[in-house]
Design an enzyme around this catalytic site. Structure first.
Site, PDB file in Angstrom:
ATOM      1  N   ASP A  80       0.820  -1.205   0.000  1.00 10.79           N
ATOM      2  CA  ASP A  80       0.000   0.000   0.000  1.00 10.79           C
ATOM      3  C   ASP A  80       0.856   1.257   0.000  1.00 10.79           C
ATOM      4  O   ASP A  80       2.048   1.226   0.317  1.00 10.79           O
ATOM      5  CB  ASP A  80      -0.945   0.006   1.200  1.00 10.79           C
ATOM      6  CG  ASP A  80      -0.214   0.077   2.539  1.00 10.79           C
ATOM      7  OD1 ASP A  80       0.802  -0.632   2.693  1.00 10.79           O
ATOM      8  OD2 ASP A  80      -0.663   0.830   3.424  1.00 10.79           O
ATOM      9  N   GLU A 170       0.117  -1.281   5.582  1.00 14.49           N
ATOM     10  CA  GLU A 170       1.174  -0.853   6.501  1.00 14.49           C
ATOM     11  C   GLU A 170       1.061   0.627   6.818  1.00 14.49           C
ATOM     12  O   GLU A 170       1.306   1.045   7.954  1.00 14.49           O
ATOM     13  CB  GLU A 170       2.547  -1.157   5.891  1.00 14.49           C
ATOM     14  CG  GLU A 170       3.728  -0.948   6.838  1.00 14.49           C
ATOM     15  CD  GLU A 170       4.321   0.455   6.805  1.00 14.49           C
ATOM     16  OE1 GLU A 170       5.222   0.724   7.612  1.00 14.49           O
ATOM     17  OE2 GLU A 170       3.886   1.299   5.985  1.00 14.49           O
TER      18      GLU A 170
END
Length: 400
Positions: A80, A170
Site C-alpha cells: 500500500d 502498513e
C-alpha cells in the site's frame, strides 16, 4: 530477466492507497490487484508456495540451495501507499540527472534538498507532480522480486531458505495485524522499507493514536450569550493546550511529538485526530497523559462529557527485541559493506511492520530501498540505488 526498474514502473501504476476509514483487510481493492500480479510473477519464475490469502497478504519461499544448515531468512515489503496525496501514479524517468532543479510535468519543482547533489548522473524516477510515487514501498517490493529471480537462476549462490512476503495496509498501521508468522517460516526477517541507500534501522517510535471528540451546544448566535458552547472553538482550545514546540515541524532525532492529522467541526460537534510518537515509552505515556489532562481541564470548564479522548496504542520500539539478536544486524552491515555501501545506522522517525512482528516473535530490523521524500508529490528514487539494493539483498541471503 526483468530489471528492478521495469518491475517498479509496473507496480507503481497500480493504485494501492490504503484507507484507515475502511475496516476490511485489505482496506482498498487495489492492493489485491497488485497482490495477484505479484503471485502470478512469483509462480512464473518458480517461487515455491506463492499465494495470496483472503486478507491480501502475499507469501512465497525459495528452498535452500547447497548448505542446508543456513538460517531461513525473511524479506518483507508492503504494497500500500500513503493517502497523504493522490495515489494514481504516472511515473517519469529522468536519465542522467544534471544536479539542478527538477521540474515535474504539472509545474511542481524538486529543489533545495541536500541529497540532490549526490544523485547527479543517476537516473531518477519521479511523478508527474500530481501524486505520490509509491517508492514507499514498491521500491522494496521490486527489489525483493528481483532478488527472487536472481536466486532462482542456475548460477545463484548457495543460500538457506528465503521467505518473502508482501503486506497490505502498513501505512495505516495494520500491516502486521494478520501476518502469518508460522506459515511465513523465517527465523528472522528484514523489512525493505527504508529511505536512502545504506540505511539500517532497528529503533523506531513507540506510537499511539488519539481521537478527540467535542460535543457542543448550538444556540442561535443572536441569543447565545452564556449558553452556546462552540465545539470548534473548544477543539481549538484543546489543540492550544499542547506544547507547540513538540510538533513534527519542530522536532528531529529522538525528539517525540504530537501531530494533528485531521480536524473537522462546527458549533455542535468537532473532532481532532492525532498521532503521538516517542522513542522512549515513558515519554509516550506522558504524552498520553497530557491528552487526558487536557480533556479533564476542559470538561471541568464546560461540563462533563463535552470532550472525549480515545487513545489507541499502535506499535512499540522494536529496539528492545532486535538488540537481543545482534547477529542479524551484523549480517546486514556486512552485506552493505560487501557491496561498497557504508551502513547508515539510525533510528526511524516512524514505524514499520517489523516493529509489530518483532514483538510477535520475528526479529525484524529495517533496510533501505534507496528512495527519498516519501509520502509526497516530490518523492523520487534513483534506479541505480534500487539496483544496488538488490545486490545487497543477494549478499544478505547468500551463504558466506
Amino acid at each position: 530477466m526483468s530489471s528492478v526498474k521495469e518491475r517498479f514502473l509496473r507496480y507503481v501504476q497500480v493504485e494501492t492507497t490504503s484507507c484507515e476509514a475502511n475496516e476490511c483487510c485489505p482496506s482498498t481493492p487495489g492492493q489485491k490487484v497488485l497482490g495477484e500480479m505479484l503471485v502470478k510473477e512469483m509462480q512464473a519464475m518458480g517461487v515455491s508456495g506463492a499465494r495470496m490469502d483472503e486478507h491480501g497478504y502475499v507469501y512465497g519461499f525459495i528452498p535452500a540451495k547447497g548448505k542446508t544448515d543456513a538460517p531461513a531468512i525473511g524479506l518483507i515489503a508492503h504494497m500500500d501507499t500513503s493517502d497523504a496525496v493522490p495515489g494514481k501514479t504516472v511515473p517519469q524517468v529522468i536519465e542522467h540527472y544534471d544536479g539542478g532543479v527538477i521540474r515535474l510535468k504539472n509545474g511542481v519543482e524538486i529543489s533545495g534538498f541536500s541529497f540532490l547533489e549526490s544523485l547527479k548522473g543517476q537516473d531518477l524516477i519521479v511523478t508527474s507532480g500530481d501524486s505520490v510515487l509509491g517508492a514507499d514501498d514498491k521500491a522494496g517490493v521490486a527489489e525483493i522480486m528481483t532478488l527472487c529471480e536472481k536466486m532462482l537462476a542456475p548460477d545463484a549462490p548457495d543460500h538457506g531458505k528465503i521467505c518473502v512476503a508482501f503486506t497490505p495496509d502498513e501505512e495505516i498501521g495494520r500491516g502486521a495485524d494478520l501476518f502469518d508468522i508460522p506459515g511465513f517460516g523465517a527465523e528472522f526477517a528484514y523489512t525493505v522499507d527504508g529511505g536512502a541507500l545504506g540505511e539500517l534501522e532497528y529503533e523506531c517510535f513507540n506510537a499511539a493514536s488519539c481521537k478527540v471528540t467535542v460535543k457542543g451546544v448550538n444556540i442561535h448566535p443572536g441569543s447565545a450569550k452564556n449558553q452556546m458552547i462552540n465545539a470548534s472553538l473548544v477543539a481549538m482550545e484543546f489543540a492550544g493546550m499542547l506544547p507547540p514546540w513538540e510538533r513534527p515541524e519542530h522536532t528531529e532525532g529522538y525528539e517525540g511529538f504530537y501531530h494533528l492529522m485531521e480536524m473537522s467541526g462546527n458549533e455542535e460537534a468537532a473532532e481532532l485526530k492525532y498521532i503521538l510518537r516517542d522513542h522512549d515509552i515513558r515519554k509516550l505515556d506522558a504524552r498520553k497523559q497530557m491528552m487526558n489532562t487536557a480533556c479533564e481541564v476542559l470538561n471541568k470548564k464546560y461540563g462533563d462529557g463535552t470532550v472525549l479522548v480515545e487513545l489507541r496504542d499502535s506499535y512499540r520500539n522494536m529496539k528492545e527485541i532486535v538488540e537481543q539478536h545482534p547477529e542479524i544486524l551484523e549480517r546486514a552491515k556486512a552485506a552493505f559493506l560487501a557491496n561498497g555501501v557504508e551502513p547508515i545506522v539510525k533510528a526511524i522517525r516512524g514505524g514499520t511492520d517489523g516493529a509489530q512482528l518483532s514483538f510477535r516473535g520475528l526479529p525484524c530490523p529495517n533496510l533501505s530501498t534507496g528512495g527519498y521524500n516519501f509520502h509526497g508529490r516530490k518523492e523520487l528514487v534513483p534506479v541505480q540505488a534500487m539496483e544496488k539494493m538488490t545486490e545487497v539483498l543477494v549478499t544478505l541471503v547468500s551463504v558466506k
